[in-house]
Design an enzyme around this catalytic site. Sequence first.
Site, PDB file in Angstrom:
ATOM      1  N   GLU A 192       0.802  -1.235   0.000  1.00 36.91           N
ATOM      2  CA  GLU A 192       0.000   0.000   0.000  1.00 36.91           C
ATOM      3  C   GLU A 192       0.832   1.281   0.000  1.00 36.91           C
ATOM      4  O   GLU A 192       0.624   2.171   0.816  1.00 36.91           O
ATOM      5  CB  GLU A 192      -0.955  -0.014   1.201  1.00 36.91           C
ATOM      6  CG  GLU A 192      -1.878  -1.228   1.188  1.00 36.91           C
ATOM      7  CD  GLU A 192      -2.770  -1.335   2.430  1.00 36.91           C
ATOM      8  OE1 GLU A 192      -2.752  -0.418   3.266  1.00 36.91           O
ATOM      9  OE2 GLU A 192      -3.463  -2.351   2.560  1.00 36.91           O
ATOM     10  N   ASN A 241       1.959  -5.295  -3.062  1.00 32.19           N
ATOM     11  CA  ASN A 241       0.563  -5.619  -2.744  1.00 32.19           C
ATOM     12  C   ASN A 241      -0.213  -4.336  -2.454  1.00 32.19           C
ATOM     13  O   ASN A 241       0.275  -3.472  -1.725  1.00 32.19           O
ATOM     14  CB  ASN A 241       0.561  -6.528  -1.509  1.00 32.19           C
ATOM     15  CG  ASN A 241      -0.790  -7.118  -1.172  1.00 32.19           C
ATOM     16  OD1 ASN A 241      -1.439  -7.718  -2.030  1.00 32.19           O
ATOM     17  ND2 ASN A 241      -1.230  -6.962   0.063  1.00 32.19           N
ATOM     18  N   HIS A 297     -10.683  -6.176  -1.985  1.00 33.63           N
ATOM     19  CA  HIS A 297     -11.742  -6.003  -0.983  1.00 33.63           C
ATOM     20  C   HIS A 297     -12.901  -5.293  -1.686  1.00 33.63           C
ATOM     21  O   HIS A 297     -12.795  -4.126  -2.030  1.00 33.63           O
ATOM     22  CB  HIS A 297     -11.244  -5.146   0.181  1.00 33.63           C
ATOM     23  CG  HIS A 297     -10.143  -5.785   0.968  1.00 33.63           C
ATOM     24  ND1 HIS A 297     -10.339  -6.908   1.737  1.00 33.63           N
ATOM     25  CD2 HIS A 297      -8.841  -5.464   1.103  1.00 33.63           C
ATOM     26  CE1 HIS A 297      -9.199  -7.249   2.311  1.00 33.63           C
ATOM     27  NE2 HIS A 297      -8.274  -6.393   1.941  1.00 33.63           N
ATOM     28  N   GLU A 325      -6.371 -10.817  -0.893  1.00 35.96           N
ATOM     29  CA  GLU A 325      -7.189 -10.583   0.304  1.00 35.96           C
ATOM     30  C   GLU A 325      -8.672 -10.539  -0.062  1.00 35.96           C
ATOM     31  O   GLU A 325      -9.436  -9.736   0.470  1.00 35.96           O
ATOM     32  CB  GLU A 325      -6.775  -9.263   0.982  1.00 35.96           C
ATOM     33  CG  GLU A 325      -5.299  -9.192   1.331  1.00 35.96           C
ATOM     34  CD  GLU A 325      -4.887  -7.898   2.024  1.00 35.96           C
ATOM     35  OE1 GLU A 325      -5.758  -7.131   2.476  1.00 35.96           O
ATOM     36  OE2 GLU A 325      -3.673  -7.661   2.116  1.00 35.96           O
ATOM     37  N   ASP A 365     -12.385 -10.457  -0.420  1.00 34.87           N
ATOM     38  CA  ASP A 365     -13.665 -10.557   0.295  1.00 34.87           C
ATOM     39  C   ASP A 365     -14.663  -9.650  -0.405  1.00 34.87           C
ATOM     40  O   ASP A 365     -14.288  -8.645  -1.006  1.00 34.87           O
ATOM     41  CB  ASP A 365     -13.566 -10.295   1.806  1.00 34.87           C
ATOM     42  CG  ASP A 365     -12.897  -8.999   2.201  1.00 34.87           C
ATOM     43  OD1 ASP A 365     -12.701  -8.120   1.335  1.00 34.87           O
ATOM     44  OD2 ASP A 365     -12.573  -8.841   3.395  1.00 34.87           O
TER      45      ASP A 365
END
Length: 442
Positions: free
Chosen positions: A156, A199, A235, A264, A266
């Site tokens: 990030e 990432n 996400h 990640e 979701d």
Amino acid sequence: MVTRTSIRLGMASLLAMAGVTALSAPADAASTLGAAAAEKGRYFGTAVAANHLGESAYVSTLDTEFNSVTPENEMKWDAVESTRNSFNFAAADQIVSHAQSKGMKVRGHTLVWHSQLPSWVGTLAAADLRTAMNNHINQVMGHYKGKIHSWDVVNEAFQDGSSGARRSSPFQDKLGNGFIEEAFRTARAADPAAKLCYNDYNTDGVNAKSNAVYNLVKDFKARGVPIDCVGFQSHFNSASPVPADYQANLQRFADLGVDVQITELDIEGSGTAQATSYGNAVKACLAVSRCTGITVWGVTDKYSWRASGTPLLFDGNYNKKAAYTAVLTALGGSSSGGGGTAACSVTYSKQEEWGDRFNGRVTVTAGSSAITTWTTTVTVTAPQKISTTWNGTPTWDGSGNVMTMKPNGNGSLAAGASTSFGFTVMKNGSTAAPVLGSCTAS
Ligand code: G3I
């Protein structure tokens, strides 16, 4: 070292987990996420929190369905080095040991990130911060050397919005743009076998932020700065749905010569809408040959960082949701698919060792049903070679490093019964332990 696997898999998934591409479709559809992904030559992982490893339903869901784990918080800077140069790996070790005991891959998350960063890091002047950053990478990667499939080296580092600019952080503000390159160069030296990833989130579609990451990767590849993969956190929710150009975006990164991973995943929601989005996300990865694996950000809705959005594949009681079925189906698996009831597990133990070679023994144990035959793989690290075997019938892949072992004659074992085979590994300079594939039985 003891390695144990006990997953019921078809031959194609066995080969895929051994790093060999499956050439033909399996006779039976895989019935778990990990097995189905393995048949597509990919892993299917989940974030894991160490403090849930005592909960039997959590662990059995984890062990049955997934073949890769990412520690959700336990490898972050504040968890492993809250005080300068004093490292605590206890919680992360617990997750890594569990994963290894089940033959799962481990993703390392994360080395250099502005968040979950202890306050002492932000107080350092530039030269000292550089030393601290490199020391952190060296110590953490050194501790897990050889055990991590892919590391999120930098996480990030770019701002949201239309600027495409770097995010303010102690690293950015004091070390400048070069901190990412320095972190990757340090990481490569610390564990040359680990894949090194950048990432980020909100980079899943083509936009200013993903363009900035794209330009970073392109520049690294052009200049020979080590980078192997890009992680797309993914996400999603109603305000930030699976982008229409998700696959195209993954593909343009892959075309730069890096692997891509969904790291990640979701998706908030429920029912058919959530299931459809999950299915689409999985299909996007499968359509990109360099999309090597998918990780969902947790096992069960009840422990999600966005629990109220019920964004995962299992509900709070570990029931499979419609989203689970959509993912399994997209992976080519089927809940009612075969796989049979025959199962076996394998463990490795090192035996005698000499200057130039060592002996290994693999114990094969039948599961809760009797079996009539079994097969497993043993992979050694080049330039090692297996020179002799006993109590089994081996065949070899083209490299000569992957041995597939079957019984010598009658392979019948009663439920829970064991047999073993042995082999001699010529070290040729390497003492690396052999890696076992899954055991399959019929
Ligand atoms: O462990 C403490 C506990 O002792 C304390 O009582 C409690 C009170 O707040 O906090 C607990 O720590 C929390 C920790 O999760 C463990 O549950 C932290 O407050 C909380 O901030 C932390 O949140 C994590 C978040 O990263 C922090 O940024 C989430 O679990 C984790 O899922 C999330 O993961 C991130 C990825 O690393 C990077 N990408 C985004 C993703 C989602 O935010």
